[in-house]
Design an enzyme around this catalytic site. Structure first.
Site, short mmCIF file in Angstrom:
data_model
loop_
_atom_site.label_atom_id
_atom_site.label_comp_id
_atom_site.label_asym_id
_atom_site.label_seq_id
_atom_site.Cartn_x
_atom_site.Cartn_y
_atom_site.Cartn_z
N ASP A 1 0.59 -0.77 -0.21
CA ASP A 1 -0.18 0.13 0.12
C ASP A 1 0.93 1.37 0.20
O ASP A 1 0.13 2.30 0.34
CB ASP A 1 -0.93 0.20 1.06
CG ASP A 1 -0.35 -0.20 2.65
OD1 ASP A 1 1.07 -0.01 2.29
OD2 ASP A 1 -0.97 0.19 3.78
N GLU A 2 2.37 1.13 0.11
CA GLU A 2 2.79 2.69 -0.37
C GLU A 2 3.83 2.28 -1.86
O GLU A 2 4.55 1.19 -1.85
CB GLU A 2 3.53 2.92 0.82
CG GLU A 2 4.14 1.95 1.78
CD GLU A 2 5.27 1.78 2.53
OE1 GLU A 2 5.76 3.31 3.27
OE2 GLU A 2 4.89 1.91 3.62
#
Length: 359
Positions: A109-110
């Site tokens: 998620d990053e």
């Protein structure tokens, strides 16, 4: 000033729970906890992530699910749905890659983007960041927070500064005024135990750390003392790049409190194994060796590894082997950190890639 980089750190907001809410809009505004089954407060697992509404009750990731249930028994508790999260993650990373060839995914998620050659200045970069945020929300129904800064470490701190749905711009001339008032725990790698040790020698803010004697830090914390000092002074020359030749894939987690609860540790290992497996499939690699990293409460750190008989992409093999390696540390005292990794990697053929996607 063209020698100054312009780096984005893009971080999805409460990713798992946000994806669940995007799929089921009836969950919007509710406290949502993604993790193990709480079993009416008797569950032995941990929280993977939770919505910001759930955080208002004091719930956070890696918390025992039984404690989360006690804090908010009326929350919506959902089991981890990794195939769904992997699919949404892949879509988002494709969006981010379309904005810059200098791209580095660091978790499900990053990611980092280097947009130095794409924009004229930090104002134009901020406009680009808003465009990215709008596209992610439009196409996937979730929000992200972006930190925009001259290097990776400051960008990562900035992305967490105004969550959720934030955009924080740190121009070169504002680096010190942004960093120095912040709590020292904002620096990546500085967890509660390190923060406590730093507080004990009078270091509470990043500014305190930046001005502290670097030799004294090296004597107390080893090489990490020098690293902390550099990051506190806004120095980080790491490049944004996806490594073409990946040697290993690993994830680690520092516990909020040192723990001897091996059931909790094993549940964290399961989550880390799933994150490693996601990266493995995304990069299309097989592995042959599983490794674990264990840091005890006195900061003593160990790594252990086991090589399998054949190359694999099996999630269950990562989980099972990691837990076997963990057994050595039962009764050795409290654990501060645990990590899971895979090495001896080999590229998959396309026909090998999809068999384990659903496990």
């Amino acid at each position: 000033m063209k020698n100054i980089k312009i780096i984005f750190h893009v971080d999805m907001d409460s990713f798992y729970s946000s994806v669940e809410t995007a799929v089921d809009t009836k969950l919007k505004g509710l406290p949502v906890v993604v993790g193990s089954d709480p079993m009416n407060g008797e569950g032995r697992g941990v929280v993977s992530t939770c919505s910001y509404e759930a955080r208002e009750y004091g719930i956070h990731s890696a918390m025992p699910i039984s404690k989360a249930y006690r804090l908010c028994p009326n929350a919506v508790y959902l089991r981890v749905n990794m195939p769904l999260y992997k699919k949404v993650s892949a879509n988002i990373m494709d969006i981010l890659r379309s904005y810059s060839s200098k791209f580095q995914q660091v978790s499900v998620d990053e990611a980092y983007l280097d947009v130095t050659d794409l924009v004229s200045d930090f104002d134009a970069a901020a406009d680009l960041a808003l465009k990215i945020k709008e596209e992610v929300h439009l196409k996937e129904g979730i929000t992200c927070s972006i930190g925009l800064a001259p290097n990776k470490s400051i960008a990562k701190i900035a992305s967490d500064y105004q969550k959720p749905d934030g955009l924080t711009v740190v121009r070169p001339e504002d680096v010190r005024s942004f960093l120095f008032p912040l709590d020292v725990s904002r620096i990546s790698g500085v967890g509660k135990k390190t923060s406590s040790l730093l507080n004990g020698i009078g270091i509470r803010t990043i500014g305190d750390l930046a001005g502290y004697d670097v030799q004294a830090l090296r004597e107390r914390f080893g090489k990490f003392g020098l690293v902390m000092h550099q990051l506190a002074n806004g120095l980080d020359d790491r490049s944004v790049m996806e490594r073409g030749d990946v040697k290993s894939i690993s994830k680690e987690d520092t516990f909020d409190r040192d723990t001897s609860d091996m059931d909790l540790v094993e549940n964290v290992i399961d989550t880390l194994s799933e994150n490693v497996h996601t990266s493995l499939l995304k990069k299309k690699y097989l592995f042959k060796t599983v490794t674990i990293k264990v840091r005890l409460e006195d900061f003593t750190t160990y790594t252990r590894a086991k090589t399998l008989g054949a190359y694999s992409s099996d999630l269950s093999a990562i989980k099972r082997t990691s837990k076997i390696l963990l057994q050595e540390f039962r009764g050795r005292g409290k654990l501060r950190l645990v990590g899971v990794g895979v090495t001896k990697l080999d590229k998959m053929d396309e026909k090998q890639t999809r068999l384990t996607d659903f496990f």
